[in-house]
Scaffold this active site. Structure first.
Site, PDB file in Angstrom:
ATOM      1  N   ALA A 132       0.861  -1.184   0.000  1.00  0.00           N
ATOM      2  CA  ALA A 132       0.000   0.000   0.000  1.00  0.00           C
ATOM      3  C   ALA A 132       0.892   1.226   0.000  1.00  0.00           C
ATOM      4  O   ALA A 132       2.041   1.177   0.451  1.00  0.00           O
ATOM      5  CB  ALA A 132      -0.914   0.009   1.223  1.00  0.00           C
ATOM      6  N   ASP A 153      -6.641   9.172  13.015  1.00  0.00           N
ATOM      7  CA  ASP A 153      -6.638   9.066  11.549  1.00  0.00           C
ATOM      8  C   ASP A 153      -7.412   7.815  11.141  1.00  0.00           C
ATOM      9  O   ASP A 153      -6.940   6.993  10.347  1.00  0.00           O
ATOM     10  CB  ASP A 153      -5.194   9.008  11.040  1.00  0.00           C
TER      11      ASP A 153
END
Length: 554
Positions: free
Chosen positions: A132, A288
């Protein structure tokens, strides 16, 4: 004023927007609006080939080209599908795990520089293809020599100068806003940029992120709610972090979750509980929590969190005020909400509580007893902003991360379970927290926590008590001496007033006697009266003088 570097950056931003066919955004701004007509009449506008991609895709690509700060902004917006057109929300969601990666060869070089040895000596297997890629770093799967599977997170090369340049531009824009925008004082843009700068620069230090992950893992070590991967500290550096590799379903993949038999209602309620547990029980929260950072272990209906670069905390005062605000809000006690806002300083001290109470009731009452799917948060936020403006409510920079996280949680809840009643789910937790914090149990807990310190200081108590008594005696003596000084001062003031009165009276008799004796054609009896006034005036003057006091023994 903007520096040349910042002006160049601003023009670069607009060039990127033009490249992606977003000129309508540029010419909607105040700075470039006067040039709109010239742009429309320009031959290049008519002759250039129009970008055929959907506008939402063009916005997402422009944010990717502009860099990490703009990607973060897009990520934040992607968690609020109720505030955006559906196509734009879907495109921005791709920013969460599809930011273009940097060179794999460069990634290997950075890892080898960090360890000072070839990568083959550190890992038995390392996949150069990123698993990722995010705005700040990218991750690669790997395997240690003992067989454990891990992920290796590497900070993007040369990212710090880019971030500092863009933050500098944000500071300039914030300062211009404070100077020329009437709302700036209430919204405090410079302080918000400072808070954001601290947050995003902290993300560059993976040692800090690893410490945050370890702390959160300790808090939820035996929890059924949240799993935090283990950090491999011997292999962690400031720009490289090695962490246990987890297996789970992305929380945004609701189709797979349903196929695995996950109870989405329970999952959504657990998300709310995780948020309030982090904020109020541990005062340390993952700030987050967008869908790209949250996975689910389907067999346990358990959340798995990754990416701990942004963590939030509150000071005890804000934590207490926030809990009481939430609880009063859930109980529809709008007067208490208004009082708490005044007590905490979130609204000016002179705010009329009854007016603020009425305004909050008008905004919030319509959303109660309704599921998320029936609430227009866009309209709610608009009304709240109007209320804040009316009462000069200042933005609290220390709460910005918390507000962002709450919006993330609400966005996840909307995706998982549109019928979620956020208030009913959160209220019991806050009631328990308040009982534990301020009730009898809270008092005993506080005493138990402080008892070791009290016992440690027990040998000092006799000396402290003697010192306190001695200080009290000295204070009493000082007050007694001060009383005597004040009595003497009052006596001197009375004497001074008496002398002034005698002096004035003597002066009046002297002047009157002189006027009679020297200036009037009067009978002899009046003249003797004038001499008597002169003698009396002289006697009063002599009495008021220091010599007179000494003659009387004063």
């Amino acid at each position: 004023m903007m520096r040349w570097g910042q002006l160049l950056r601003l023009f670069y931003i607009n060039r990127i927007l033009l490249r992606h066919g977003l000129d309508e955004i540029i010419f909607a701004t105040h700075l470039f609006r006067p040039l709109r007509l010239l742009w429309l009449l320009s031959p290049s506008t008519w002759l250039r080939k129009r970008d055929q991609r959907p506008s939402a895709e063009r916005v997402r690509c422009a944010l990717e080209d502009l860099g990490p700060i703009f990607v973060k902004f897009g990520q934040m917006l992607s968690t609020r599908p109720d505030l955006l057109p559906p196509d734009l929300a879907k495109e921005l969601a791709l920013l969460q795990d599809r930011v273009p990666p940097f060179s794999s060869r460069r990634s290997v070089e950075l890892i080898e520089e960090a360890y000072g040895k070839p990568i083959s000596e550190v890992f038995a297997w390392f996949d150069e293809k990123p698993l990722a890629s995010a705005s700040i770093a990218q991750v690669h799967p790997a395997r240690l020599h003992d067989g454990r599977e891990v992920i290796v997170k590497v900070v993007r090369p040369d990212i710090a100068p880019t971030i500092r340049r863009d933050v500098s531009l944000l500071y300039t824009l914030a300062e211009l806003a404070e100077r020329y925008w009437g709302e700036a004082k209430r919204l405090r843009p410079v302080e918000i940029v400072a808070e954001y700068e601290k947050t995003i620069l902290d993300e560059l230090d993976l040692m800090r992120e690893a410490a945050s992950a370890s702390q959160l893992r300790r808090f939820f070590q035996d929890s059924e709610l949240l799993y935090v991967p283990e950090v491999h500290w011997p292999l962690t550096r400031s720009n490289v972090m090695v962490m246990e590799r987890i297996r789970g379903i992305p929380i945004s993949d609701t189709a797979s979750l349903r196929a695995q038999g996950v109870d989405l209602v329970q999952l959504s309620e657990r998300g709310v509980e995780i948020f309030f547990t982090q904020v109020f029980k541990y005062n340390f929260f993952h700030a987050d929590m967008h869908p790209g950072n949250i996975f689910v272990a389907p067999e346990r209906c358990q959340y798995i969190a990754v990416d701990f670069g942004i963590m939030g905390t509150l000071n005890p005062e804000d934590q207490r005020y926030l809990a009481e605000n939430f609880l009063a809000f859930f109980n529809r006690d709008y007067r208490r909400v208004a009082q708490l806002h005044v007590e905490s300083g979130w609204v000016p001290a002179g705010t009329r509580v009854d007016e603020f109470e009425s305004a909050m009731r008008t905004v919030c009452e319509p959303i109660f007893e309704r599921p998320l799917k029936d609430i227009s948060f866009g309209q709610l936020l608009l009304r709240l902003f109007q209320t804040a403006r009316r009462f000069n409510m200042e933005v609290q920079p220390q709460l910005v991360l918390l507000q962002k996280t709450l919006l993330n949680i609400e966005g996840l809840g909307r995706e998982l379970n549109p019928e979620l009643d956020l208030w009913r789910t959160a209220k019991p937790f806050l009631e328990r927290w308040m009982r534990d914090r301020v009730g009898v149990a809270g008092v005993f807990t506080a005493m138990r926590e402080r008892a070791p310190g009290w016992i440690e200081k027990l040998p000092e108590w006799p000396g402290l008590m003697y010192g306190a008594l001695d200080a009290a005696r000295e204070y009493h003596q000082a007050q007694k001496d001060r009383g005597q000084e004040l009595a003497l001062l009052r006596r001197e003031m009375r004497e001074t007033a008496r002398r002034n009165q005698l002096t004035l009276a003597g002066a009046a008799l002297l002047l009157g006697g002189l006027w009679i004796v020297a200036g009037m054609q009067v009978q002899e009896a009046w003249r003797w009266f004038g001499w008597a006034m002169l003698i009396a005036g002289c006697a009063l003057w002599w009495t008021a003088s220091p010599k007179g006091d000494r003659a009387r023994g004063r």
